[in-house]
Design a protein around this motif. Sequence first.
Motif, short mmCIF file in Angstrom:
data_model
loop_
_atom_site.label_atom_id
_atom_site.label_comp_id
_atom_site.label_asym_id
_atom_site.label_seq_id
_atom_site.Cartn_x
_atom_site.Cartn_y
_atom_site.Cartn_z
N ARG A 71 8.75 26.19 -0.52
CA ARG A 71 8.82 27.42 0.28
C ARG A 71 10.25 27.77 0.61
NH1 ARG A 71 10.99 29.60 5.07
NH2 ARG A 71 10.01 31.65 5.19
N GLU A 72 11.05 26.80 1.06
CA GLU A 72 12.44 27.07 1.42
C GLU A 72 13.25 27.50 0.20
OE1 GLU A 72 13.58 27.29 4.44
OE2 GLU A 72 11.58 26.76 5.21
N CYS A 73 13.00 26.89 -0.93
CA CYS A 73 13.70 27.30 -2.16
C CYS A 73 13.35 28.73 -2.54
CB CYS A 73 13.38 26.34 -3.29
SG CYS A 73 14.07 24.69 -3.10
N LEU A 74 12.06 29.06 -2.51
CA LEU A 74 11.64 30.42 -2.84
C LEU A 74 12.20 31.43 -1.86
CD1 LEU A 74 7.90 29.87 -3.84
CD2 LEU A 74 9.79 30.43 -5.36
N TYR A 75 12.17 31.08 -0.55
CA TYR A 75 12.67 32.02 0.45
C TYR A 75 14.17 32.21 0.29
CZ TYR A 75 13.51 34.30 4.91
OH TYR A 75 13.88 35.20 5.88
N HIS A 76 14.91 31.14 0.03
CA HIS A 76 16.36 31.26 -0.18
C HIS A 76 16.65 32.15 -1.39
CE1 HIS A 76 20.59 30.16 -0.30
NE2 HIS A 76 20.44 29.89 -1.58
N TRP A 77 15.92 31.94 -2.46
CA TRP A 77 16.10 32.78 -3.65
C TRP A 77 15.77 34.24 -3.33
CZ3 TRP A 77 11.90 35.40 -5.76
CH2 TRP A 77 12.19 36.15 -6.89
N PHE A 78 14.67 34.47 -2.63
CA PHE A 78 14.25 35.83 -2.29
C PHE A 78 15.28 36.50 -1.37
CE2 PHE A 78 11.92 38.58 0.75
CZ PHE A 78 11.47 39.54 -0.13
N HIS A 79 15.73 35.79 -0.35
CA HIS A 79 16.71 36.33 0.59
C HIS A 79 18.01 36.70 -0.13
CE1 HIS A 79 19.73 36.27 3.84
NE2 HIS A 79 18.74 36.68 4.61
N ALA A 80 18.51 35.79 -0.96
CA ALA A 80 19.75 36.06 -1.69
C ALA A 80 19.58 37.22 -2.66
CB ALA A 80 20.20 34.80 -2.43
N SER A 81 18.44 37.29 -3.32
CA SER A 81 18.20 38.35 -4.29
C SER A 81 18.14 39.72 -3.62
CB SER A 81 16.90 38.08 -5.05
OG SER A 81 16.60 39.13 -5.93
N VAL A 82 17.45 39.79 -2.48
CA VAL A 82 17.33 41.08 -1.77
C VAL A 82 18.68 41.54 -1.24
CG1 VAL A 82 16.33 42.19 0.26
CG2 VAL A 82 14.90 40.77 -1.21
N TRP A 83 19.44 40.63 -0.64
CA TRP A 83 20.74 41.03 -0.10
C TRP A 83 21.72 41.38 -1.20
CZ3 TRP A 83 22.36 42.34 4.60
CH2 TRP A 83 21.53 42.06 5.68
N HIS A 84 21.62 40.70 -2.34
CA HIS A 84 22.47 41.07 -3.47
C HIS A 84 22.12 42.47 -3.96
CE1 HIS A 84 24.82 40.63 -7.14
NE2 HIS A 84 23.76 41.04 -7.82
N GLU A 85 20.83 42.77 -4.03
CA GLU A 85 20.41 44.11 -4.45
C GLU A 85 20.86 45.16 -3.45
OE1 GLU A 85 16.24 46.45 -5.60
OE2 GLU A 85 16.23 44.34 -5.00
#
Length: 386
Positions: free
Chosen positions: A185-199
């Motif tokens: 969960r933490e890995c997925l959330y970190h990836w999701f958070h970074a991806s959204v902020w990068h976008e």
Amino acid sequence: MNQEMIRKIDQRNDGQRYFEQQQFQRQEQGWKLIIGTSVLLLALVAVELFWLVPTVTSASKSAFSGFVAVIGIISFVLWLVAQAVPFKVRWQSVSVALACLLGGGWALLFPLLIQQSHFFSVYAYSDLFIFLSVIAFFSYRPALYLAVLPILCSLLVTDMYFGDTNNAVTFLSMGSRLIIIIVVRECLYHWFHASVWHEFEEKRLRKELASVALIDLVTGLQNDKHFELMLDREMMAARRHNSDLTVMMINIEPMNLYAMTCGHQACDDLLKRATKGLRRGVYRPRDFIARVGSSEFALLLPDTDASGAEIVAERMQRHVHRCCDMLVKGELEQPMAVMITIVEWAPNVNVRTMRRYMRDARSQLNLDEPQKCADSVSYYDPVKYR
């Protein structure tokens, strides 16, 4: 410094709103995934109970049918409530309710099937449900744990009372699953958070670059390209509403002499002062001013005829003198001059012709040498340039 801090706060707030919007959209996809998964797993259990396992008792089948009926009724009620309440604002509540319903329901169904029918393939279904719950609810931590923890507790209790393994092994198995759930969960959330902020940053930078491409860097005014875009729009609006439209071409002298005397940096400072004066002379938000040359500016005046434009021109001349005269008279013997040509739009004039009128008006200002030492307000005559 304060403006920079305010800008950073605004960007952070915009980014947070964008992240919450993407989080909501991701959670909507998670709802569809977990609902579809639950329906599929219940269908697989029903197939095994009613057709593939002949030793299942009728009591187990009746209990399963009643359980599915109750879950269906609760789901239908939840769906009705969701239609009446704007859950886009409170999507967390929907996620929590759905996680409690499906996770709690599966946690109750699991020991029921094991106890009454020794239906051990439900272990595999439970692990599959847990895995897909992590994918469905990873963007909202409370919903995830409300979905998986009841199932883990149910697995733990069932293994302790109905399983053949050692209790220590059971605790180790459940603890390992919980650790895996947390890590994934933490890995997925970190990836999701970074991806959204990068976008978000990419979109913000593209927007800023598009904005910078339409802004003059010295004065902060819009540039010639942006002025032409606004001219097209205002001409269409004037033609549609049958209203007046006037364009003013402005030339401020002696910019070239001031640059040769005091340097380009001093000339840029003088341009900024002149820009401040021009802005003070424009009162309406819809009036559009742009820098279209080294010392040339253009002003778009919707819903304004030639007489109204003349009033604006005289007001702008006064404000420019107030901002620049002290600086120019201290360095040059030549006084400041603000020369303005008013171009009035007619309904039969198209965009291409209007742009030609503006070029002719700019040429008229540059060629009018005797008037470059004094203010002037003149009207553009299209007949003169035919």
